[in-house]
Write a protein that holds these residues in place. Structure first.
Motif, PDB file in Angstrom:
ATOM      1  N   UNK A 193     -23.772  -1.157   5.989  1.00 44.89           N
ATOM      2  CA  UNK A 193     -25.232  -1.081   5.860  1.00 44.89           C
ATOM      3  C   UNK A 193     -25.729  -1.980   4.735  1.00 44.89           C
ATOM      4  N   UNK A 194     -25.390  -3.238   4.904  1.00 45.57           N
ATOM      5  CA  UNK A 194     -25.845  -4.243   3.937  1.00 45.57           C
ATOM      6  C   UNK A 194     -25.172  -4.158   2.585  1.00 45.57           C
ATOM      7  N   UNK A 195     -24.017  -3.548   2.518  1.00 42.39           N
ATOM      8  CA  UNK A 195     -23.288  -3.448   1.255  1.00 42.39           C
ATOM      9  C   UNK A 195     -23.764  -2.313   0.366  1.00 42.39           C
ATOM     10  N   UNK A 196     -24.628  -1.432   0.869  1.00 36.43           N
ATOM     11  CA  UNK A 196     -25.151  -0.337   0.043  1.00 36.43           C
ATOM     12  C   UNK A 196     -24.182   0.822  -0.054  1.00 36.43           C
ATOM     13  N   UNK A 197     -23.250   0.932   0.872  1.00 37.89           N
ATOM     14  CA  UNK A 197     -22.315   2.074   0.867  1.00 37.89           C
ATOM     15  C   UNK A 197     -20.912   1.643   0.420  1.00 37.89           C
ATOM     16  N   UNK A 198     -20.518   0.464   0.808  1.00 36.44           N
ATOM     17  CA  UNK A 198     -19.259  -0.135   0.333  1.00 36.44           C
ATOM     18  C   UNK A 198     -19.377  -1.641   0.405  1.00 36.44           C
ATOM     19  N   UNK A 199     -18.531  -2.289  -0.385  1.00 39.54           N
ATOM     20  CA  UNK A 199     -18.539  -3.745  -0.426  1.00 39.54           C
ATOM     21  C   UNK A 199     -17.129  -4.261  -0.175  1.00 39.54           C
ATOM     22  N   UNK A 200     -17.033  -5.143   0.806  1.00 39.91           N
ATOM     23  CA  UNK A 200     -15.768  -5.788   1.106  1.00 39.91           C
ATOM     24  C   UNK A 200     -15.613  -6.914   0.087  1.00 39.91           C
ATOM     25  N   UNK A 201     -14.537  -6.887  -0.693  1.00 43.04           N
ATOM     26  CA  UNK A 201     -14.368  -7.808  -1.820  1.00 43.04           C
ATOM     27  C   UNK A 201     -13.482  -9.005  -1.511  1.00 43.04           C
ATOM     28  N   UNK A 202     -13.093  -9.173  -0.298  1.00 43.93           N
ATOM     29  CA  UNK A 202     -12.265 -10.346   0.036  1.00 43.93           C
ATOM     30  C   UNK A 202     -12.831 -11.113   1.187  1.00 43.93           C
ATOM     31  N   UNK A 231       5.278  -8.396  14.418  1.00 44.43           N
ATOM     32  CA  UNK A 231       5.420  -9.178  13.192  1.00 44.43           C
ATOM     33  C   UNK A 231       4.222  -8.985  12.273  1.00 44.43           C
ATOM     34  N   UNK A 232       3.031  -8.893  12.854  1.00 43.31           N
ATOM     35  CA  UNK A 232       1.838  -8.643  12.038  1.00 43.31           C
ATOM     36  C   UNK A 232       1.950  -7.278  11.364  1.00 43.31           C
ATOM     37  N   UNK A 233       2.418  -6.286  12.110  1.00 40.35           N
ATOM     38  CA  UNK A 233       2.584  -4.948  11.545  1.00 40.35           C
ATOM     39  C   UNK A 233       3.629  -4.948  10.422  1.00 40.35           C
ATOM     40  N   UNK A 234       4.766  -5.596  10.676  1.00 38.02           N
ATOM     41  CA  UNK A 234       5.845  -5.606   9.684  1.00 38.02           C
ATOM     42  C   UNK A 234       5.457  -6.331   8.411  1.00 38.02           C
ATOM     43  N   UNK A 235       4.565  -7.296   8.525  1.00 37.16           N
ATOM     44  CA  UNK A 235       4.139  -8.040   7.339  1.00 37.16           C
ATOM     45  C   UNK A 235       3.110  -7.272   6.528  1.00 37.16           C
ATOM     46  N   UNK A 236       2.656  -6.132   7.056  1.00 39.60           N
ATOM     47  CA  UNK A 236       1.618  -5.370   6.373  1.00 39.60           C
ATOM     48  C   UNK A 236       0.220  -5.864   6.710  1.00 39.60           C
ATOM     49  N   UNK A 237       0.126  -6.817   7.645  1.00 41.96           N
ATOM     50  CA  UNK A 237      -1.176  -7.358   8.014  1.00 41.96           C
ATOM     51  C   UNK A 237      -1.627  -6.883   9.390  1.00 41.96           C
ATOM     52  N   UNK A 238      -0.936  -5.911   9.939  1.00 40.52           N
ATOM     53  CA  UNK A 238      -1.365  -5.335  11.205  1.00 40.52           C
ATOM     54  C   UNK A 238      -2.572  -4.440  10.981  1.00 40.52           C
ATOM     55  N   UNK A 239      -3.280  -4.152  12.062  1.00 35.29           N
ATOM     56  CA  UNK A 239      -4.514  -3.374  11.978  1.00 35.29           C
ATOM     57  C   UNK A 239      -4.287  -2.009  11.324  1.00 35.29           C
ATOM     58  N   UNK A 240      -3.165  -1.392  11.589  1.00 36.29           N
ATOM     59  CA  UNK A 240      -2.894  -0.065  11.046  1.00 36.29           C
ATOM     60  C   UNK A 240      -2.313  -0.060   9.642  1.00 36.29           C
ATOM     61  N   UNK A 241      -1.817  -1.202   9.166  1.00 38.23           N
ATOM     62  CA  UNK A 241      -1.151  -1.247   7.869  1.00 38.23           C
ATOM     63  C   UNK A 241      -1.978  -1.925   6.785  1.00 38.23           C
ATOM     64  N   UNK A 242      -2.800  -2.855   7.169  1.00 39.19           N
ATOM     65  CA  UNK A 242      -3.525  -3.658   6.179  1.00 39.19           C
ATOM     66  C   UNK A 242      -4.499  -2.784   5.399  1.00 39.19           C
ATOM     67  N   UNK A 243      -4.435  -2.882   4.082  1.00 41.57           N
ATOM     68  CA  UNK A 243      -5.340  -2.134   3.211  1.00 41.57           C
ATOM     69  C   UNK A 243      -6.309  -3.135   2.594  1.00 41.57           C
ATOM     70  N   UNK A 244      -7.551  -3.141   3.084  1.00 42.29           N
ATOM     71  CA  UNK A 244      -8.514  -4.131   2.594  1.00 42.29           C
ATOM     72  C   UNK A 244      -9.008  -3.804   1.191  1.00 42.29           C
ATOM     73  N   UNK A 245      -9.403  -4.835   0.472  1.00 47.40           N
ATOM     74  CA  UNK A 245      -9.983  -4.647  -0.859  1.00 47.40           C
ATOM     75  C   UNK A 245     -11.466  -4.334  -0.674  1.00 47.40           C
ATOM     76  N   UNK A 246     -11.790  -3.069  -0.806  1.00 45.51           N
ATOM     77  CA  UNK A 246     -13.165  -2.606  -0.585  1.00 45.51           C
ATOM     78  C   UNK A 246     -13.541  -1.656  -1.717  1.00 45.51           C
ATOM     79  N   UNK A 247     -14.736  -1.885  -2.288  1.00 47.00           N
ATOM     80  CA  UNK A 247     -15.268  -0.939  -3.269  1.00 47.00           C
ATOM     81  C   UNK A 247     -16.184   0.018  -2.521  1.00 47.00           C
TER      82      UNK A 247
END
Length: 163
Positions: free
Chosen positions: A154-163, A28-44
């Motif tokens: 590495x402290x947000x110097x390489x990418x930043x998780x925005x959510x 169910x987590x996968x089908x909702x798009x929130x599974x580990x392999x499907x979820x696309x995080x908002x990251x810069x």
């Protein structure tokens, strides 16, 4: 009385079927798009670190998939305990309803009332716990994935998780 026993046996069988296995929650987590392999995080991601981010994302997806499997097993246990709790609550409610009917002058069987109440309680407990378990599995998977990405940035110097 045979009808009462049949109802309870059918409800318990249905509970076992609905409780399924931990993979149902993970699915169910996968089908909702929130599974580990499907979820696309908002990251810069800083452009020069795109390759490193993709490697970290793959690693973090595996970490989150491990947590997803454990969360699914925990949700399965909650479903089974919810069914047991629902059976007790339903049986008590069935007995009380039986008393009300008897007080009103109807001739009803206490065991049958308890059995019907238990069956209804089992179903209500399973449905409630199943929905809650699926939601918790998806939330835990997302939380672990985001936490892993934050820790590897590495402290947000390489990418930043925005959510």
């Amino acid at each position: 009385m045979k009808k009462n026993v049949r109802n309870v046996v059918a409800a318990v069988g249905l509970t076992a079927l609905l409780a399924g296995c931990g993979s149902a929650y993970s699915g169910l987590a996968d089908q909702s798009g929130l599974g580990a392999g499907q979820y696309v995080p908002a990251v810069y991601v800083e452009p020069e670190f795109q390759g490193e981010y993709q490697q970290a994302l793959g690693l973090c997806r595996q970490v989150a998939a491990n947590r997803q499997a454990t969360a699914a097993q925990e949700a399965q246990l909650k479903t089974l305990t919810g069914a047991v709790e629902g059976a007790g609550t339903g049986a008590a409610a069935g007995l009380e309803f039986n008393n009300i009917l008897n007080s009103a002058g109807f001739d009803t069987d206490a065991l049958e009332g308890a059995g019907i109440g238990a069956a209804a309680g089992i179903l209500a407990g399973v449905f409630s716990a199943f929905a809650s378990g699926a939601e918790e599995t998806a939330e835990e998977t997302k939380r672990i994935l985001l936490s892993c990405l934050e820790r590897t940035s590495r402290g947000g110097t390489r990418w930043q998780v925005l959510e």
